[in-house]
Design a protein around this motif. Structure first.
Motif, short mmCIF file in Angstrom:
data_model
loop_
_atom_site.label_atom_id
_atom_site.label_comp_id
_atom_site.label_asym_id
_atom_site.label_seq_id
_atom_site.Cartn_x
_atom_site.Cartn_y
_atom_site.Cartn_z
N LEU A 261 24.85 -7.02 33.89
CA LEU A 261 24.99 -5.63 34.30
C LEU A 261 25.63 -4.77 33.21
N HIS A 264 23.75 -2.06 31.28
CA HIS A 264 23.55 -0.74 31.87
C HIS A 264 24.87 0.02 32.03
N LEU A 265 25.99 -0.70 32.04
CA LEU A 265 27.27 -0.07 32.34
C LEU A 265 28.08 0.28 31.10
N SER A 269 30.85 3.54 30.73
CA SER A 269 32.24 3.11 30.59
C SER A 269 32.84 3.63 29.28
N THR A 348 33.36 -2.24 42.77
CA THR A 348 32.82 -2.72 41.49
C THR A 348 32.36 -4.16 41.60
N ARG A 366 25.02 0.28 38.75
CA ARG A 366 25.72 1.10 37.76
C ARG A 366 26.09 2.46 38.32
#
Length: 413
Positions: A261, A264-265, A269, A348, A366
């Motif tokens: 993941l 995509h994050l 972030s 999360t 996300r």
């Protein structure tokens, strides 16, 4: 174990260097009976003993060498006891470790030998800091650490590792593993915070406080600003950084649960982190002077908090699954918005897990995490305005707005 002459010299040189490292620290601190010369000789003794044992096929030679070093350490300690009522055992134990490091170096265990020597030297060097830390630790802190051991090593192994409940979304062992993850991450930051608080100022307190609990840090410094309005700007730096470093915590949690993941994050972030950091730096530059602000952060490893988080995580996991089942993408986002108001960790971890099992698309997970973070910022800003001061709220609003806008912009990229 057959070694070429070059390899043998290399291993012996490593043993001497690592012994010299430990001896240098003992010499610097005024070692009572062993220092810069003695420690390299002890580590060399360990390497020579290992060589002789290897050549003769009798590894009792190593044991005999260790016994000899032990006798020397005890004798030196007894001689020191005649001059000092409490000579201490630190140098004596370090001598035994130096012998072992030398033996490890001979057996071509370079990485473990270096690691042991550096850790031992660090423990020796930071003796004053460790003593100071031990005086800061309260009884409830020790009790909480014992509870963390109970959470990790007693409860976790006995929980069933299978799915229960609606949508097969509740796995007791997995839920409790998330409790261990959050408690462990927070506990590490809490220990570091105990070590550095009162000496490194607002920015570092904000960063570490955010790793422990950004919400608790925000509330604590909101109250401090209310009690002393002159601290409003420094408190704003702490509060903004606590929510900025929350993105680091989110990334670590996702990396543990569902590393895929992060593809995509990472951009949301990074952008949110940099936006918060920039505003915090701006506010900090305008701060006339720094004042000591000891944080009031509760130990995060207490059993009651762990159980509460486990229940919250289970509820959020079930809610996200139900929202996805009955309402599709919008249902997931609504759950993230509501649950993110008070806690980002649970949403999360649940979204990361569901994305890993295929229940959610990666982009859905996300987006839901970013929405939860933004909702959490809104809650903390409202709390700051209620319990803090107007200047604190203004500076905090600037920082939170920058973080939120960066997050929303990243979703459009």
């Amino acid at each position: 174990m057959e070694l070429t002459t070059l390899e043998l010299f290399k291993n012996f040189a490593l043993a001497i260097l690592l012994g010299a490292l430990m001896g240098l620290e003992r010499e610097r601190s005024g070692g009572r009976f062993a220092g810069m010369r003695t420690f390299p000789l002890i580590s060399l003794t360990g390497a020579v003993s290992a060589l002789l044992g290897d050549l003769t096929g009798n590894h009792w030679v190593v044991a005999a060498g260790l016994i000899g070093v032990t006798i020397l350490a005890v004798t030196g300690n007894l001689l020191q006891a005649r001059r000092r009522p409490d000579p201490g055992l630190t140098t004596s134990i370090a001598m035994l470790i130096a012998f072992g490091v030398g033996a490890m170096a001979y057996f071509d265990q370079a990485a473990p030998a270096v690691a042991v020597a550096f850790v031992a030297t660090a423990i020796l060097y930071f003796k004053p800091h460790l003593h100071a830390f031990s005086h800061k630790v309260k009884q409830r802190d020790l009790y909480a650490v014992f509870q963390f051991g109970l959470v990790t090593f007693i409860i976790l192994p006995v929980l069933p590792n299978r799915n229960y409940g609606p949508f097969d979304s509740l796995n007791p062992q997995h839920i409790w593993l998330m409790v261990v993850l959050i408690s462990g991450l927070s506990l590490c930051a809490y220990v570091v915070l105990k070590l550095v608080s009162g000496r490194w100022g607002g920015p570092l307190i904000g960063l570490l406080g955010g790793l422990v609990s950004s919400t608790a840090t925000t509330l604590a410094f909101g109250r401090k600003a209310r009690q002393d309005p002159g601290l409003s700007r420094t408190a704003a730096v702490v509060v903004i950084l606590a929510s900025t470093v929350l993105m680091v915590r989110v990334v670590v949690e996702v990396a543990v649960v569902n590393p895929a993941l992060l593809r995509h994050l990472w951009l949301p972030s990074l952008l949110m982190f940099l936006a918060g950091l920039a505003v915090a730096a701006l506010v900090w530059r305008r701060t006339e002077k720094e004042r000591e602000m000891a944080p009031e952060t509760k130990n995060p490893a207490e059993l009651t908090g762990a159980v509460a988080f486990g229940l919250l995580y289970g509820v959020v996991l079930l809610a996200v699954s139900a929202g996805m089942h009955y309402f599709g993408r919008e249902g997931v986002y609504v759950v993230s918005l509501i649950s993110g108001l008070t806690d980002v960790d649970a949403i999360t971890l649940s979204n990361a897990r569901l994305a890993g099992t295929g229940v959610l698309e990666p982009l859905q997970a996300r987006n839901a995490i970013v929405i939860a973070v933004i909702a959490n910022l809104a809650f903390k800003l409202a709390a700051v305005r209620i319990i803090g001061t107007a200047p604190l709220a203004r500076w905090t609003a600037l920082g939170f707005a920058a973080i939120a806008l960066a997050g929303m912009a990243s979703l459009l990229i």
